[in-house]
Design an enzyme around this catalytic site. Structure first.
Site, PDB file in Angstrom:
ATOM      1  N   ARG A  36       0.840  -1.224   0.000  1.00 17.69           N
ATOM      2  CA  ARG A  36       0.000   0.000   0.000  1.00 17.69           C
ATOM      3  C   ARG A  36       0.869   1.267   0.000  1.00 17.69           C
ATOM      4  NH1 ARG A  36      -2.396  -3.643  -0.785  1.00 17.69           N
ATOM      5  NH2 ARG A  36      -4.206  -4.529   0.264  1.00 17.69           N
TER       6      ARG A  36
ATOM      7  N   SER B 142     -10.624  -0.948   4.616  1.00 21.95           N
ATOM      8  CA  SER B 142      -9.745  -1.246   5.759  1.00 21.95           C
ATOM      9  C   SER B 142      -9.201   0.058   6.334  1.00 21.95           C
ATOM     10  CB  SER B 142      -8.555  -2.095   5.316  1.00 21.95           C
ATOM     11  OG  SER B 142      -9.027  -3.254   4.699  1.00 21.95           O
TER      12      SER B 142
ATOM     13  N   GLU C 126      -4.404   3.058   7.239  1.00 18.45           N
ATOM     14  CA  GLU C 126      -4.220   3.041   5.788  1.00 18.45           C
ATOM     15  C   GLU C 126      -4.890   4.298   5.216  1.00 18.45           C
ATOM     16  OE1 GLU C 126      -5.300  -0.702   3.901  1.00 18.45           O
ATOM     17  OE2 GLU C 126      -5.857   0.339   2.061  1.00 18.45           O
TER      18      GLU C 126
END
Ligand SMILES: Cc1cc2nc3c(=O)[nH]c(=O)nc-3n(C[C@H](O)[C@H](O)[C@H](O)COP(=O)(O)OP(=O)(O)OC[C@H]3O[C@@H](n4cnc5c(N)ncnc54)[C@H](O)[C@@H]3O)c2cc1C
Length: 337
Positions: free
Chosen positions: A164, A236, A332
């Site tokens: 990510r 998420s 995130e």
């Protein structure tokens, strides 16, 4: 070019937070983007480029300029017997790109079906799901430098992809706006269905095709994750932490059922959702902020939550996980304001 003043971002963030931006500017070409960036007023203002707002948490109104691309188009720029090279405008909806590729029987991104957001952001975020990441198919990323106004074509290596993460996500004094991405897709795709319950979902399928994989991914995602149109969320909220094997072995003695995935030499990835669930947050609500009952990694806006309230719940989760397991979990989602 579209310019709006005191503009609501409610439809531009998937938490559906009712925040406003001082200015909203949307451009349809690199030339228009260049004109916005070179403007003296722009250079004095705080600015943020957004895509679909599916990974953002606005804490306050934004006192600056929100930029948004309208550069679209999906074009085949090269074709061989084995692969195609697809150039995609940053503003294309990511899942439309996947649907297009699957319909042509070009493989490589089918496991990334139904991930919200736009193609440009997908390359910034290095989106991933079901054992695939966009970096696996990225050939180049075209950008416009916000400070030098130069166009640049990044190779995959120059994008510095990680979990990510990418060069474009990191805080440095070299801000790039993604204008186009180029993907190398296979005409002889190798399906990857080992991850999660994809294999199970496809067990009764008579013919394993890209479309069958896409349908299975969509069906599993719809069962597991809330639809942002119905329940505001950003997927998420935290990244899965990666810890040293030695620390994991210690934890396993205390928590024998702790799940794990290999994450490179000497490292183990632990699902953040499991850690949060063990701390008792799953399905609980705190005012207008909920922890989704089917997946503890997802924070939801139950109605009229504000960004700072979501951030407070996230902080109490982070602290509880740290105190219980000694593991730091990192959002995130990008906080704005
Ligand atoms: C229900 C749900 C499920 C999700 N599932 C997944 C998943 O399975 N896997 C996964 O990886 N993610 C997932 N996400 C997170 C999210 O969809 C991805 O991070 C997505 O790539 C964000 O795209 P966006 O267009 O909404 O970007 P935004 O949220 O608007 O922006 C994300 C970041 O990209 C930057 N950015 C946006 N456009 C540009 C551009 N053109 N140039 C430079 N920078 C830019 C922004 O400044 C910001 O830093 C999920 C989110 C939701 C709501």
């Amino acid at each position: 070019m579209r310019i709006e003043e005191n503009y609501s971002l409610e439809k531009h963030n998937t938490f559906h937070l009712p925040v406003k931006t001082r200015w909203f500017m949307e451009y349809a070409s690199e030339e228009e983007l260049g004109r916005i960036l070179r403007d003296e007023y722009f250079q004095e203002c705080l600015s943020l480029h957004i895509g679909g707002g599916s990974n953002l948490l606005f804490i306050n109104d934004f006192n600056g300029i929100i930029l948004h691309s309208q550069i679209k188009g999906i074009t085949v720029v090269e074709e061989t017997a084995d692969s195609v090279l697809l150039r995609v405008g940053a503003a294309e909806k990511w899942d439309d790109v996947v649907a297009y590729a699957v319909a042509q029987n070009w493989g490589g991104i089918e496991n990334l079906s139904l991930i919200p957001g736009e193609a440009g952001a997908a390359a910034v975020q290095n989106i991933g799901a079901y054992g695939a990441e966009i970096k696996d198919v990225i050939e180049t990323v075209e950008t416009y430098n916000q400070l030098s106004f130069e166009k640049r074509v990044f190779t995959k290596e120059e994008c510095q992809y990680g979990y990510r993460n990418s060069y474009f996500k990191n805080e440095h004094n070299d801000p790039h706006i993604v204008t186009y991405i180029t993907l190398r897709l296979s005409k002889h795709p190798q399906l990857s269905i080992q991850y999660g319950n994809l294999k199970e979902a496809l067990a009764s399928c008579s013919e394993l095709t890209l479309q069958a994989v896409r349908d299975a991914v969509i069906s599993i995602r719809r069962q597991k994750l809330p639809d942002p149109e119905e329940l505001g969320n950003a997927g998420s909220f935290f990244m899965n932490p990666v810890i040293p094997v030695a620390q994991f072995e210690q934890l396993k003695k205390q928590y024998p059922t702790i799940p794990s995935y290999p994450a490179g030499e000497g490292l183990i990835k632990v699902p953040a959702g499991w850690l949060i669930e063990q701390c008792g947050f799953k399905g609980k609500s705190h005012g207008q902020v909920g922890v989704y009952e089917k997946q503890a990694l997802v924070l939801v806006n139950l109605g009229d939550a504000r960004g700072h309230e979501i951030a407070l719940v996230a902080e109490s989760i982070r602290t509880a996980v740290k105190d219980t397991f000694g593991i730091e979990i990192i959002p995130e989602v990008k906080y704005v304001g």
